[in-house]
Scaffold this motif. Structure first.
Motif, PDB file in Angstrom:
ATOM      1  N   SER A  21       0.835  -1.202   0.000  1.00 31.41           N
ATOM      2  CA  SER A  21       0.000   0.000   0.000  1.00 31.41           C
ATOM      3  C   SER A  21       0.867   1.248   0.000  1.00 31.41           C
ATOM      4  CB  SER A  21      -0.902   0.007   1.242  1.00 31.41           C
ATOM      5  OG  SER A  21      -1.614  -1.210   1.347  1.00 31.41           O
ATOM      6  N   LEU A  22       0.431   2.266  -0.737  1.00 34.28           N
ATOM      7  CA  LEU A  22       1.181   3.511  -0.867  1.00 34.28           C
ATOM      8  C   LEU A  22       0.391   4.679  -0.272  1.00 34.28           C
ATOM      9  CD1 LEU A  22       2.399   3.090  -4.557  1.00 34.28           C
ATOM     10  CD2 LEU A  22       3.728   2.668  -2.472  1.00 34.28           C
ATOM     11  N   PHE A  23       1.124   5.641   0.263  1.00 31.24           N
ATOM     12  CA  PHE A  23       0.551   6.904   0.696  1.00 31.24           C
ATOM     13  C   PHE A  23       1.021   7.963  -0.303  1.00 31.24           C
ATOM     14  CE2 PHE A  23       0.041   6.088   5.569  1.00 31.24           C
ATOM     15  CZ  PHE A  23      -0.770   4.987   5.286  1.00 31.24           C
ATOM     16  N   LEU A  24       0.091   8.625  -0.980  1.00 34.46           N
ATOM     17  CA  LEU A  24       0.420   9.593  -2.030  1.00 34.46           C
ATOM     18  C   LEU A  24      -0.161  10.961  -1.681  1.00 34.46           C
ATOM     19  CD1 LEU A  24      -0.631   7.035  -4.633  1.00 34.46           C
ATOM     20  CD2 LEU A  24       1.644   8.012  -4.752  1.00 34.46           C
ATOM     21  N   LEU A  25       0.597  12.011  -1.964  1.00 34.76           N
ATOM     22  CA  LEU A  25       0.165  13.371  -1.660  1.00 34.76           C
ATOM     23  C   LEU A  25       0.550  14.284  -2.821  1.00 34.76           C
ATOM     24  CD1 LEU A  25      -1.131  15.188   0.505  1.00 34.76           C
ATOM     25  CD2 LEU A  25       1.143  15.519   1.485  1.00 34.76           C
ATOM     26  N   THR A  26      -0.422  15.026  -3.332  1.00 29.55           N
ATOM     27  CA  THR A  26      -0.196  15.919  -4.475  1.00 29.55           C
ATOM     28  C   THR A  26      -0.714  17.301  -4.143  1.00 29.55           C
ATOM     29  OG1 THR A  26      -0.508  14.065  -5.996  1.00 29.55           O
ATOM     30  CG2 THR A  26      -0.602  16.275  -6.930  1.00 29.55           C
ATOM     31  N   GLU A  27       0.121  18.303  -4.328  1.00 30.75           N
ATOM     32  CA  GLU A  27      -0.306  19.690  -4.106  1.00 30.75           C
ATOM     33  C   GLU A  27      -0.758  20.290  -5.424  1.00 30.75           C
ATOM     34  OE1 GLU A  27       1.970  22.498  -1.505  1.00 30.75           O
ATOM     35  OE2 GLU A  27       2.116  23.640  -3.370  1.00 30.75           O
TER      36      GLU A  27
END
Length: 711
Positions: free
Chosen positions: A305-311
């Motif tokens: 599982s991945l944790f992804l964050l995009t601004e």
């Protein structure tokens, strides 16, 4: 305010005013050099129903008797038989657009129906001595002209200030503002639509009961707003020494994912980094159900599982990008939910009408259907933890283009935050969660193992900035588990044409192939089972020998750069997890491509993306720790100087000699720094005669300094 008395012989009109004729009677003016100013300073009490006449009452006649008698031979022609009416005459001047006196008006405030005698032409010009302190106001409203202490120019008659007059007034005085009641705003703006002139609109017209101070304060507020609007929006000072964003390594994605990300970017007109994160989030959601990433000390592996964050700023097409990337998943969820609703209706129907004993037996043998939803946009930890512990849910995603709902929600605030962060990191690390409740609520307690959670969050800078710099979120290890990207803002470049509007994303072969692959992998058993593997058991995708070498080199590189003076010295929690994130991402890529083991190419691509993420985290660390720039230091000094001196402008020479070093010792550096502040609308530099003034944007002072002279 300077007021000329009746014995003051200083001429206040042009020397040859006798050449101007009365507009109605043809009478000439004599001895014009002795005409006095008739209206100055005493504007507050001069308000009555007949404004001009009422004003003259308080001026004691206006000019000497000999002047009155020499001006008018016979007062009877003006509506009064008594020659003594001449002694009540008052006079005030008319001014040209260049603010020079060019005429006069004689009136008699005592005689009802007296017809004013007008010599020359022009408008009224009051409170001239304050022109150096305050802006010149131009108005059509004669009431306002008599009431305010501001220097003001208004038409004498019922006519309006025309464009030609206003242009000339703007040349005569640079600090000028058109003032009018709010209900006249549309008319005023249409009339002067082609002129670059400041306009201020007071909420209500002045009236008899309104004190002068109240009117002046009202005017001051609206002029302040006009000044701020005239400056333009302040552009934040950029950190020129902070490393610039690196291009997203789109070539690092597997070919099918790369094509899908590029296709979404083309149709949506969104940054490629944003669309790439969206497709990675989608396949992480699918892959976590079926495979595990390799782990050095655990033969069963670890969650992939991945944790992804995009601004992304508002309007950057976050929602649309995520919608296309998640299309196959959402359709699958919708179909499953429809089946769930049907099963639930059938379950309710089967027990309807049963006697109590039979219903209890039915419920014991037939559990209710469970909601198959696995993707949540605003799910709280409390809700998701309950579903995981109850066994209703084994794999979930928190996927939202409104990250503010997550970081600003109840779970991430106050006393619950620490516990929530611990639960999220535990889910990430080993796929387990625990919840302990009080004895009165034991049903809520329990544990769940072998469960998965993917994060795919997108949000605006204003929402994410504080969270990404939060020491607790960093040091407790929550943020270091995220893969971050901060794409460039494409606003202003997303032009479209008729051909573009004809394109249909649903017919693009790149997206069709991507969606079909996602649908295939959403099958309960998308892979051939190996020896001893159960249907619901996750398989570990191991690294090939070449992939192991690449992973080892990447780990060592990140470790070396964490040393003192290294690139990652100030983001050690992030760099120390880089290798783990790369293995997980490589596992997701390998699953999507159907690889039996992680290839060297897949591993290298994953490393490239994680290296990009470290660069993005590094930019935030630099912004946080960077020393104050020269521009910011100069700006802070200017603000303090202006506040201390109760002004909004200082002389350039004062700034040159007193500003912080090294600018005070380096003329070229000061010029460049001041230019940066001027280009970003923080200051402006005006040249007046031989002096230069540095004026501060009013909004930087918190509120515009009170500029009216209270004395």
């Amino acid at each position: 305010m300077n007021i000329k008395s009746s014995w003051d012989t200083t001429p206040d009109m042009f020397k040859e005013s006798q050449k101007h004729k009365c507009s109605s009677e043809g009478t000439s003016i004599d001895a014009s050099e002795q005409i006095i100013e008739a209206l100055e300073d005493k504007t507050a009490p001069l308000f009555n129903n007949n404004l001009l006449h009422g004003a003259m009452v308080n001026m004691m006649g206006g000019c000497p008797p000999e002047i009155r008698r020499s001006v008018i031979d016979n007062a009877t022609q003006h509506g009064e038989a008594d020659d003594n009416a001449l002694y009540g005459l008052a006079v005030f001047d008319l001014y040209s657009e260049n603010l020079c006196p060019i005429g006069a008006v004689f009136t008699n405030p005592i005689v009802n129906g007296f017809k004013d005698i007008v010599f020359g032409q022009g408008g009224l010009y009051f409170n001239r001595s304050k022109l150096e302190q305050l802006p010149l106001l131009v108005t059509d409203d004669i009431h306002l002209a008599f009431k305010t202490a501001y220097p003001i120019y208004a038409p004498y008659s019922d006519s309006k200030i025309n464009v030609y007059t206003l242009k000339a007034l703007m040349k005569a005085h640079p600090d000028l503002c058109v003032i009018a009641p709010l209900h006249q705003q549309d008319d005023i703006q249409r009339r002067y639509t082609d002129l670059d002139v400041k306009m201020a609109f007071i909420p209500e017209p002045p009236n008899l009961a309104m004190p002068q101070d109240e009117l002046d304060n009202m005017i001051q507020v609206e002029i302040s707003k006009a000044n701020v609007a005239e400056w333009g929006k302040i552009i934040p000072l950029e950190n020129t020494t902070t490393s610039k964003a690196t291009l997203y390594p789109i070539q690092a994605l597997p070919p099918l994912l790369q094509d899908a990300a590029q296709a979404i970017a083309e149709y949506v007109q969104a940054p490629i980094a944003m669309t790439a994160q969206c497709v990675i989030g989608a396949i992480s959601h699918i892959a976590q159900s079926h495979v595990n990433a390799p782990h050095q000390f655990n033969t069963l592996g670890e969650p992939c599982s991945l944790f992804l964050l995009t601004e992304g700023q508002s309007g950057s097409r976050k929602s649309t990008s995520k919608g296309l990337a998640d299309k196959a998943i959402m359709e699958h969820e919708r179909e499953a939910y429809e089946q769930y609703k049907g099963a639930m209706q059938q379950w309710k129907a089967q027990q309807a009408g049963l006697p109590k004993a039979d219903r209890e037996a039915f419920l014991a043998e037939n559990l209710p259907p469970t909601d198959p939803s696995t993707m949540f946009s605003d799910g709280t930890l409390e809700a998701i933890a309950g579903l995981l512990i109850d066994g209703t849910l084994r794999n979930a995603s928190i996927s939202s283009d409104e990250a503010g709902q997550f970081f600003g929600g109840h779970t991430m605030k106050g006393d619950t935050r620490t516990q929530a962060l611990g639960s999220y990191t535990k889910l990430f690390d080993d796929g387990s969660i625990q919840r302990t409740r009080s004895k009165s609520n034991l049903n809520g307690s329990g544990r769940a193992y072998d469960v998965r959670l993917t994060f795919n969050l997108q949000g605006q800078h204003e929402v994410l900035s504080d969270a990404l710099k939060d020491d607790v979120l960093r040091e407790q290890g929550f943020l270091p588990r995220f893969i971050l990207t901060v794409p460039e803002n494409l606003a202003g470049t997303r032009l479209q044409c008729a051909e573009f509007e004809q394109k249909n994303a649903n017919l693009d072969y790149r997206l069709i192939a991507y969606w079909e692959r996602c649908r295939m992998l959403l099958d309960p058993c998308p892979m051939v089972l190996v020896d001893g593997q159960k249907v619901d058991q996750r398989r570990v995708i191991h690294l090939s020998d070449e992939a192991c070498k690449i992973n080892l080199a990447f780990y060592n590189d990140c470790e070396i750069e964490q040393a003192k003076g290294g690139k990652y010295e100030h983001i050690q929690p992030f760099a120390s997890r880089a290798s783990q994130l790369a293995r997980r991402l490589a596992t997701v890529f390998a699953f999507f491509q159907g690889e039996s083991e992680i290839s060297a190419q897949t591993m290298q691509g994953a490393c490239d993306i994680i290296r990009h993420s470290l660069g993005e985290w590094l930019r935030y660390a630099e912004i946080e720790s960077k020393k104050e720039s020269d521009a910011q230091r100069l700006l802070n000094w200017l603000v303090k100087k202006c506040i201390d001196q109760c002004t909004d402008k200082i002389q350039y020479s004062t700034m040159q000699t007193s500003c912080p070093r090294p600018m005070s010792k380096n003329k070229q550096l000061l010029e460049a720094t001041a230019q940066q502040l001027e280009d970003t609308n923080h200051i402006r530099i005006d040249a007046l005669i031989k002096k230069r003034l540095v004026e501060l944007n009013p909004i930087l002072l918190g509120k515009v300094s009170k500029r009216l002279n209270d004395t």
